[in-house]
Design an enzyme around this catalytic site. Structure first.
Site, PDB file in Angstrom:
ATOM      1  N   CYS A 112       0.814  -1.222   0.000  1.00 52.51           N
ATOM      2  CA  CYS A 112       0.000   0.000   0.000  1.00 52.51           C
ATOM      3  C   CYS A 112       0.845   1.269   0.000  1.00 52.51           C
ATOM      4  O   CYS A 112       0.331   2.349  -0.264  1.00 52.51           O
ATOM      5  CB  CYS A 112      -0.949  -0.010   1.192  1.00 52.51           C
ATOM      6  SG  CYS A 112      -2.052  -1.422   1.124  1.00 52.51           S
ATOM      7  N   ASN A 128     -10.160  -0.491  -0.813  1.00 57.46           N
ATOM      8  CA  ASN A 128      -8.710  -0.382  -0.732  1.00 57.46           C
ATOM      9  C   ASN A 128      -8.101  -0.963  -2.015  1.00 57.46           C
ATOM     10  O   ASN A 128      -8.113  -2.177  -2.218  1.00 57.46           O
ATOM     11  CB  ASN A 128      -8.228  -1.155   0.509  1.00 57.46           C
ATOM     12  CG  ASN A 128      -6.722  -1.071   0.703  1.00 57.46           C
ATOM     13  OD1 ASN A 128      -5.988  -0.629  -0.180  1.00 57.46           O
ATOM     14  ND2 ASN A 128      -6.260  -1.507   1.859  1.00 57.46           N
ATOM     15  N   HIS A 175      -3.799   6.993   2.432  1.00 54.21           N
ATOM     16  CA  HIS A 175      -4.108   5.658   1.914  1.00 54.21           C
ATOM     17  C   HIS A 175      -5.506   5.264   2.392  1.00 54.21           C
ATOM     18  O   HIS A 175      -5.870   5.492   3.545  1.00 54.21           O
ATOM     19  CB  HIS A 175      -3.065   4.652   2.423  1.00 54.21           C
ATOM     20  CG  HIS A 175      -3.397   3.240   2.070  1.00 54.21           C
ATOM     21  ND1 HIS A 175      -3.729   2.862   0.792  1.00 54.21           N
ATOM     22  CD2 HIS A 175      -3.457   2.111   2.823  1.00 54.21           C
ATOM     23  CE1 HIS A 175      -3.974   1.565   0.769  1.00 54.21           C
ATOM     24  NE2 HIS A 175      -3.828   1.079   1.997  1.00 54.21           N
TER      25      HIS A 175
HETATM   26  O1  UT7 Z   1      -4.004  -1.485   3.356  1.00 50.03           O
HETATM   27  C1  UT7 Z   1      -3.059  -2.291   3.981  1.00 50.03           C
HETATM   28  C2  UT7 Z   1      -3.088  -2.132   5.429  1.00 50.03           C
HETATM   29  N1  UT7 Z   1      -4.300  -2.698   5.953  1.00 50.03           N
HETATM   30  C3  UT7 Z   1      -5.006  -2.040   6.848  1.00 50.03           C
HETATM   31  O2  UT7 Z   1      -4.671  -0.929   7.201  1.00 50.03           O
HETATM   32  C4  UT7 Z   1      -6.199  -2.752   7.439  1.00 50.03           C
HETATM   33  C5  UT7 Z   1      -6.215  -2.593   8.914  1.00 50.03           C
HETATM   34  N2  UT7 Z   1      -7.287  -3.347   9.563  1.00 50.03           N
HETATM   35  C6  UT7 Z   1      -8.599  -3.002   9.452  1.00 50.03           C
HETATM   36  O3  UT7 Z   1      -8.957  -2.113   8.731  1.00 50.03           O
HETATM   37  C7  UT7 Z   1      -9.575  -3.724  10.337  1.00 50.03           C
HETATM   38  O4  UT7 Z   1      -8.874  -4.499  11.284  1.00 50.03           O
HETATM   39  C8  UT7 Z   1     -10.575  -4.646   9.587  1.00 50.03           C
HETATM   40  C9  UT7 Z   1     -11.537  -3.800   8.777  1.00 50.03           C
HETATM   41  C10 UT7 Z   1      -9.826  -5.596   8.674  1.00 50.03           C
HETATM   42  C11 UT7 Z   1     -11.390  -5.452  10.589  1.00 50.03           C
HETATM   43  O5  UT7 Z   1     -12.048  -4.563  11.500  1.00 50.03           O
HETATM   44  P1  UT7 Z   1     -11.911  -4.783  13.074  1.00 50.03           P
HETATM   45  O6  UT7 Z   1     -12.696  -3.705  13.694  1.00 50.03           O
HETATM   46  O7  UT7 Z   1     -10.454  -4.859  13.415  1.00 50.03           O
HETATM   47  O8  UT7 Z   1     -12.640  -6.164  13.287  1.00 50.03           O
HETATM   48  P2  UT7 Z   1     -12.098  -7.461  14.012  1.00 50.03           P
HETATM   49  O9  UT7 Z   1     -11.235  -8.253  13.107  1.00 50.03           O
HETATM   50  O10 UT7 Z   1     -11.587  -7.087  15.361  1.00 50.03           O
HETATM   51  O11 UT7 Z   1     -13.457  -8.245  14.211  1.00 50.03           O
HETATM   52  C12 UT7 Z   1     -14.499  -7.763  15.102  1.00 50.03           C
HETATM   53  C13 UT7 Z   1     -15.680  -8.720  14.993  1.00 50.03           C
HETATM   54  C14 UT7 Z   1     -15.296 -10.182  15.163  1.00 50.03           C
HETATM   55  O12 UT7 Z   1     -16.383 -10.837  15.811  1.00 50.03           O
HETATM   56  P3  UT7 Z   1     -16.341 -11.139  17.381  1.00 50.03           P
HETATM   57  O13 UT7 Z   1     -15.140 -11.997  17.598  1.00 50.03           O
HETATM   58  O14 UT7 Z   1     -16.243  -9.790  18.053  1.00 50.03           O
HETATM   59  O15 UT7 Z   1     -17.653 -11.818  17.612  1.00 50.03           O
HETATM   60  C15 UT7 Z   1     -15.174 -10.686  13.750  1.00 50.03           C
HETATM   61  O16 UT7 Z   1     -15.411 -12.069  13.648  1.00 50.03           O
HETATM   62  O17 UT7 Z   1     -16.275  -8.626  13.704  1.00 50.03           O
HETATM   63  C16 UT7 Z   1     -16.294  -9.917  13.080  1.00 50.03           C
HETATM   64  N3  UT7 Z   1     -16.059  -9.740  11.646  1.00 50.03           N
HETATM   65  C17 UT7 Z   1     -17.054  -9.461  10.784  1.00 50.03           C
HETATM   66  N4  UT7 Z   1     -18.377  -9.331  10.937  1.00 50.03           N
HETATM   67  C18 UT7 Z   1     -19.121  -9.042   9.839  1.00 50.03           C
HETATM   68  C19 UT7 Z   1     -14.879  -9.748  10.980  1.00 50.03           C
HETATM   69  N5  UT7 Z   1     -15.083  -9.509   9.684  1.00 50.03           N
HETATM   70  C20 UT7 Z   1     -16.424  -9.321   9.537  1.00 50.03           C
HETATM   71  C21 UT7 Z   1     -17.232  -9.025   8.431  1.00 50.03           C
HETATM   72  N6  UT7 Z   1     -18.577  -8.898   8.634  1.00 50.03           N
HETATM   73  N7  UT7 Z   1     -16.735  -8.867   7.186  1.00 50.03           N
END
Ligand code: UT7
Length: 332
Positions: A116, A286, A256
């Site tokens: 990225c 992204n 980004h």
């Molecule tokens: O561009 C390159 C660099 N990349 C980045 O900068 C990305 C950085 N990371 C992020 O943007 C975020 O971490 C994500 C968007 C990828 C994920 O968001 P998050 O707020 O960190 O979610 P999480 O992985 O902590 O998941 C929270 C909850 C989990 O459920 P529980 O365990 O709380 O019950 C996940 O299983 O959300 C659940 N979950 C989803 N639910 C609905 C994870 N993905 C999804 C989804 N839809 N697509």
């Protein structure tokens, strides 16, 4: 003679026609529009669906737009630097393929792999060729066909990424517009959180690696998020400080487009209101190396000569950085 700077003198972009909306994704994986919008800011992404088309097929129309705007011939281009993690092939470089498809037979070029942050790495490198006086027309293109490496059964990654290309032309300037300063960083220990497991020299492709889905992008989202929030905000603040700038001096932040929450944190740290931040994540998602030039493409008409612009990125590697650009022309 005045010192040469590398000015961005034109912008081009390309996104495929096909849209993949949050509602489409609801039918493919266990997710919902509300979760995606509130956690990332994304509403839809563009997908290059046509079989047999790759990253070069998006980069070429983006660069052709520049040639049209500047009334240039492909033979005028000296060099093409292509930032991508989704090259047409492992080798040769996509830059070589782009030059062939453009008819830019006087140009040399190569690919830059910095995920990225690829566009920032390539922009900084391209600027040095101009500042040295060695080359007069350098194309920097950021392009990724992320749909080629995304597992559309994995809700953790498939909701985030999209396809697209953005390009800029760098030319010499003596009126102090152009690339002013850059801070670029990398930390390879971050590779464990965001990578593709197979297909490289450590783990070449086999039937087993394909069956284990190891040719898709793997991301530990939460871990990357923590590093990204800090990395992008820290480096942007450092860039302002070392140049004696404050948020008031900055016309635009070009961040980004990975996550709206990371963008907000960076803008807050720089003391910038939302109106000064380019955000198009809702419509493209992204696009990895293409996010920064696609922002410049969408906002080109609003930019004015002399505007101070900060581009900031964070991504796989880890790689991150920020670049201060003094805009060289009025968009209208
Ligand atoms: O561009 C390159 C660099 N990349 C980045 O900068 C990305 C950085 N990371 C992020 O943007 C975020 O971490 C994500 C968007 C990828 C994920 O968001 P998050 O707020 O960190 O979610 P999480 O992985 O902590 O998941 C929270 C909850 C989990 O459920 P529980 O365990 O709380 O019950 C996940 O299983 O959300 C659940 N979950 C989803 N639910 C609905 C994870 N993905 C999804 C989804 N839809 N697509």
């Amino acid at each position: 003679m005045n010192k040469l700077t590398a000015a961005i003198t034109a912008v081009g972009g390309y996104v495929p026609e096909d849209k993949l909306t949050n509602f489409d994704l609801e039918k493919m994986v266990d997710t919902n529009d509300e979760w995606i919008r509130t956690r990332t800011g994304i509403e839809e992404r563009r997908i290059l669906k046509e079989p047999g088309k790759g990253s070069s097929d998006m980069a070429v129309p983006a660069i052709q737009e520049i040639l049209r705007k500047k009334n240039l011939d492909p033979l005028d281009i000296d060099c093409v630097i292509c930032a991508t993690v989704t090259p047409d092939m492992v080798f040769p470089a996509t830059a070589n393929i782009i030059c062939d498809k453009l008819g830019a037979t006087n140009a040399w070029g190569y690919d830059m792999s910095a995920a990225c942050s690829g566009f920032l790495y390539a922009l900084t490198t391209g600027a040095m060729y101009i500042e040295s006086g060695r080359f007069k027309k350098v194309i920097v293109v950021g392009v990724d066909k992320m749909s080629a490496i995304i597992d559309y059964t994995d809700r953790a990654t498939c909701i985030i990424f999209g396809d697209g290309a953005g390009a800029v032309l760098l030319e010499p300037s003596t009126d102090d517009s152009g690339i002013q300063d850059s801070i670029l960083r990398s930390d390879g220990s971050g590779r464990h959180y965001l990578h593709m497991k197979a297909g490289g020299s450590v783990k070449p492709a086999t039937v087993e690696t394909v069956m284990a889905k190891e040719h898709f992008a793997y991301q530990e989202g939460q871990a990357v998020f923590k590093f990204a929030v800090k990395g992008m905000a820290d480096v942007s603040a450092e860039l302002l400080e070392r140049n004696g700038l404050t948020g008031d001096d900055i016309a635009w932040l070009v961040p980004h487009q990975a996550n709206l929450r990371i963008i907000d944190a960076t803008a807050n740290r720089m003391g910038l209101p939302k109106e000064k931040v380019m955000i198009n994540i809702q419509k493209y998602g992204n696009t990895t190396a293409a996010t920064l030039p696609l922002c410049l493409w969408d906002w080109e008409k609003e930019l004015k000569k002399g505007d101070n612009i900060v581009l900031a990125a964070f991504g796989g590697g880890f790689t991150w950085g920020a670049t201060w650009v003094k805009w060289a022309y009025d968009g209208k």
